[in-house]
Design a protein around this motif. Structure first.
Motif, PDB file in Angstrom:
ATOM      1  N   PHE A  34      26.438  59.514 -12.712  1.00 47.46           N
ATOM      2  CA  PHE A  34      26.834  58.710 -13.866  1.00 47.46           C
ATOM      3  C   PHE A  34      27.865  59.463 -14.694  1.00 47.46           C
ATOM      4  O   PHE A  34      27.792  60.680 -14.849  1.00 47.46           O
ATOM      5  N   TYR A  36      29.535  59.559 -18.500  1.00 52.65           N
ATOM      6  CA  TYR A  36      29.350  59.135 -19.886  1.00 52.65           C
ATOM      7  C   TYR A  36      30.490  59.667 -20.738  1.00 52.65           C
ATOM      8  O   TYR A  36      31.137  60.658 -20.422  1.00 52.65           O
ATOM      9  N   SER A  43      25.884  58.667 -29.623  1.00 53.42           N
ATOM     10  CA  SER A  43      25.102  58.628 -28.400  1.00 53.42           C
ATOM     11  C   SER A  43      25.991  58.677 -27.163  1.00 53.42           C
ATOM     12  O   SER A  43      27.213  58.725 -27.249  1.00 53.42           O
ATOM     13  N   LEU A  44      25.346  58.668 -26.022  1.00 52.77           N
ATOM     14  CA  LEU A  44      26.042  58.667 -24.746  1.00 52.77           C
ATOM     15  C   LEU A  44      26.395  57.237 -24.368  1.00 52.77           C
ATOM     16  O   LEU A  44      25.526  56.374 -24.301  1.00 52.77           O
ATOM     17  N   LEU A  46      27.617  54.973 -21.422  1.00 56.07           N
ATOM     18  CA  LEU A  46      27.814  54.948 -19.983  1.00 56.07           C
ATOM     19  C   LEU A  46      29.149  54.299 -19.663  1.00 56.07           C
ATOM     20  O   LEU A  46      29.431  53.180 -20.102  1.00 56.07           O
ATOM     21  N   THR A  49      28.993  54.021 -13.026  1.00 56.24           N
ATOM     22  CA  THR A  49      28.046  54.573 -12.062  1.00 56.24           C
ATOM     23  C   THR A  49      28.812  54.852 -10.782  1.00 56.24           C
ATOM     24  O   THR A  49      29.461  53.947 -10.224  1.00 56.24           O
ATOM     25  N   ASN A 102      13.078  56.269 -10.490  1.00 56.69           N
ATOM     26  CA  ASN A 102      12.527  56.833 -11.719  1.00 56.69           C
ATOM     27  C   ASN A 102      12.796  58.323 -11.870  1.00 56.69           C
ATOM     28  O   ASN A 102      12.076  59.017 -12.575  1.00 56.69           O
ATOM     29  N   GLN A 105      17.622  62.234 -15.139  1.00 56.91           N
ATOM     30  CA  GLN A 105      19.017  62.573 -14.987  1.00 56.91           C
ATOM     31  C   GLN A 105      19.221  64.031 -15.380  1.00 56.91           C
ATOM     32  O   GLN A 105      18.698  64.495 -16.381  1.00 56.91           O
TER      33      GLN A 105
ATOM     34  N   ASN B  31      10.448  51.688 -17.615  1.00 58.94           N
ATOM     35  CA  ASN B  31      10.094  53.056 -17.982  1.00 58.94           C
ATOM     36  C   ASN B  31      11.050  53.569 -19.048  1.00 58.94           C
ATOM     37  O   ASN B  31      12.066  52.929 -19.342  1.00 58.94           O
ATOM     38  N   GLN B  33      12.658  57.333 -20.786  1.00 61.49           N
ATOM     39  CA  GLN B  33      12.791  58.784 -20.707  1.00 61.49           C
ATOM     40  C   GLN B  33      13.232  59.319 -22.066  1.00 61.49           C
ATOM     41  O   GLN B  33      13.883  58.623 -22.837  1.00 61.49           O
ATOM     42  N   GLN B  48       9.157  61.455 -18.911  1.00 67.63           N
ATOM     43  CA  GLN B  48       9.279  60.045 -18.565  1.00 67.63           C
ATOM     44  C   GLN B  48       7.928  59.363 -18.752  1.00 67.63           C
ATOM     45  O   GLN B  48       6.892  59.913 -18.405  1.00 67.63           O
ATOM     46  N   PHE B  88      17.165  61.803 -27.819  1.00 71.24           N
ATOM     47  CA  PHE B  88      17.558  60.490 -27.317  1.00 71.24           C
ATOM     48  C   PHE B  88      16.431  59.899 -26.474  1.00 71.24           C
ATOM     49  O   PHE B  88      15.817  60.602 -25.667  1.00 71.24           O
ATOM     50  N   ARG B  92      14.939  51.784 -19.652  1.00 76.25           N
ATOM     51  CA  ARG B  92      15.377  51.138 -18.414  1.00 76.25           C
ATOM     52  C   ARG B  92      14.645  49.822 -18.205  1.00 76.25           C
ATOM     53  O   ARG B  92      13.418  49.769 -18.240  1.00 76.25           O
ATOM     54  N   ASN B  97      20.251  50.129 -14.936  1.00 73.16           N
ATOM     55  CA  ASN B  97      20.471  51.511 -15.343  1.00 73.16           C
ATOM     56  C   ASN B  97      19.769  51.814 -16.660  1.00 73.16           C
ATOM     57  O   ASN B  97      19.426  50.919 -17.421  1.00 73.16           O
ATOM     58  N   PHE B  98      19.598  53.078 -16.911  1.00 74.10           N
ATOM     59  CA  PHE B  98      19.073  53.514 -18.197  1.00 74.10           C
ATOM     60  C   PHE B  98      20.117  53.292 -19.288  1.00 74.10           C
ATOM     61  O   PHE B  98      21.307  53.506 -19.088  1.00 74.10           O
ATOM     62  N   PHE B 100      20.907  54.544 -23.169  1.00 76.20           N
ATOM     63  CA  PHE B 100      20.527  55.550 -24.153  1.00 76.20           C
ATOM     64  C   PHE B 100      20.526  54.963 -25.552  1.00 76.20           C
ATOM     65  O   PHE B 100      21.416  54.189 -25.918  1.00 76.20           O
ATOM     66  N   GLY B 101      19.536  55.353 -26.319  1.00 72.33           N
ATOM     67  CA  GLY B 101      19.515  55.010 -27.723  1.00 72.33           C
ATOM     68  C   GLY B 101      20.513  55.852 -28.491  1.00 72.33           C
ATOM     69  O   GLY B 101      21.082  56.802 -27.941  1.00 72.33           O
TER      70      GLY B 101
END
Lengths: 116, 110
Positions: A34, A36, A43-44, A46, A49, A102, A105, B31, B33, B48, B88, B92, B97-98, B100-101
């Protein structure tokens, strides 16, 4: 533990230059990486991908022709910022995860890009 | 699209005080993280959560996943100066994809 190496850590160059950033997973094979972008104290975001052996999937609003991504092997993805301009100055950071939905990263150290 | 919110945006605490950050999603999550980013560093994976109502502990850190799987929290007991950084959550949706906050920036005053 997993290690992701990102290079270079810092780039300063003139407007119009193209800059290539490398992201390597050192001790595992990453079918997906990924990319970013992170603005100061934010924040990050994205960007895309990177999928090994196929085209990258870009997020909405990210220019494919501006940010070229190549994922030629299971351990290397590259991001090329083409004809960079001052507004492209930012912190770019890559991440990779082991195969599986799951997996955490693992982030590289990031590349601070400054366009003069 | 999926929205991930975190509160508070900033938190200043005295060393020894507790700290909590909350992560909320507009959709049910598969889920979540949690990551920590030290100033000048890169995000580092902390934990996680997958199951509804799950609670996990790492020394002074307690992570919780809501029953509805739409929110999560990170609680630090008796903060130390080494806890300084931005926390952070990454949420997901199933098959996606995840995301991020925005992060919670923690400052710990000695």
């Amino acid at each position: 533990g997993a290690v992701v190496s990102q290079h270079p850590s810092r780039v300063i160059c003139k407007s119009g230059t193209s800059v290539k950033i490398e992201c390597r997973s050192l001790d595992f094979q990453a079918t997906t990486m990924f990319w970013y972008r992170q603005f100061p104290k934010q924040s990050l975001m994205l960007m895309a991908t990177s999928n090994e052996g196929s085209k990258a999937t870009y997020e909405q609003g990210v220019e494919k022709d501006k940010f070229l991504i190549n994922h030629a092997s299971l351990t290397l993805s590259t991001l090329t910022v083409t004809s960079a301009h001052p507004e492209d100055s930012s912190f770019y950071i890559c991440s990779a995860s082991r195969p599986g939905s799951n997996q955490p990263q693992h982030f590289g150290d990031g590349t601070r890009l400054s366009i003069l | 699209g999926q929205q991930v919110m975190q509160i508070p945006q900033y938190q200043h605490v005295q060393e020894g005080e507790d700290f909590t950050t909350y992560c909320n999603s507009s959709t049910t999550l598969s889920n979540i993280q949690w990551y920590k980013q030290r100033p000048g560093g890169h995000p580092v994976f902390l934990i996680q959560l997958v199951k509804s109502g799950e609670v996990k502990k790492q020394k002074r850190l307690t992570f919780q996943f809501g029953e509805a799987k739409k929110n999560s929290s990170l609680h630090i007991t008796a903060t130390q100066t080494t806890d300084v950084g931005t926390y952070f959550c990454a949420a997901r949706n199933y098959g996606q994809n995840f995301v991020f906050g925005p992060g919670t920036r923690l400052s710990v005053l000695p």
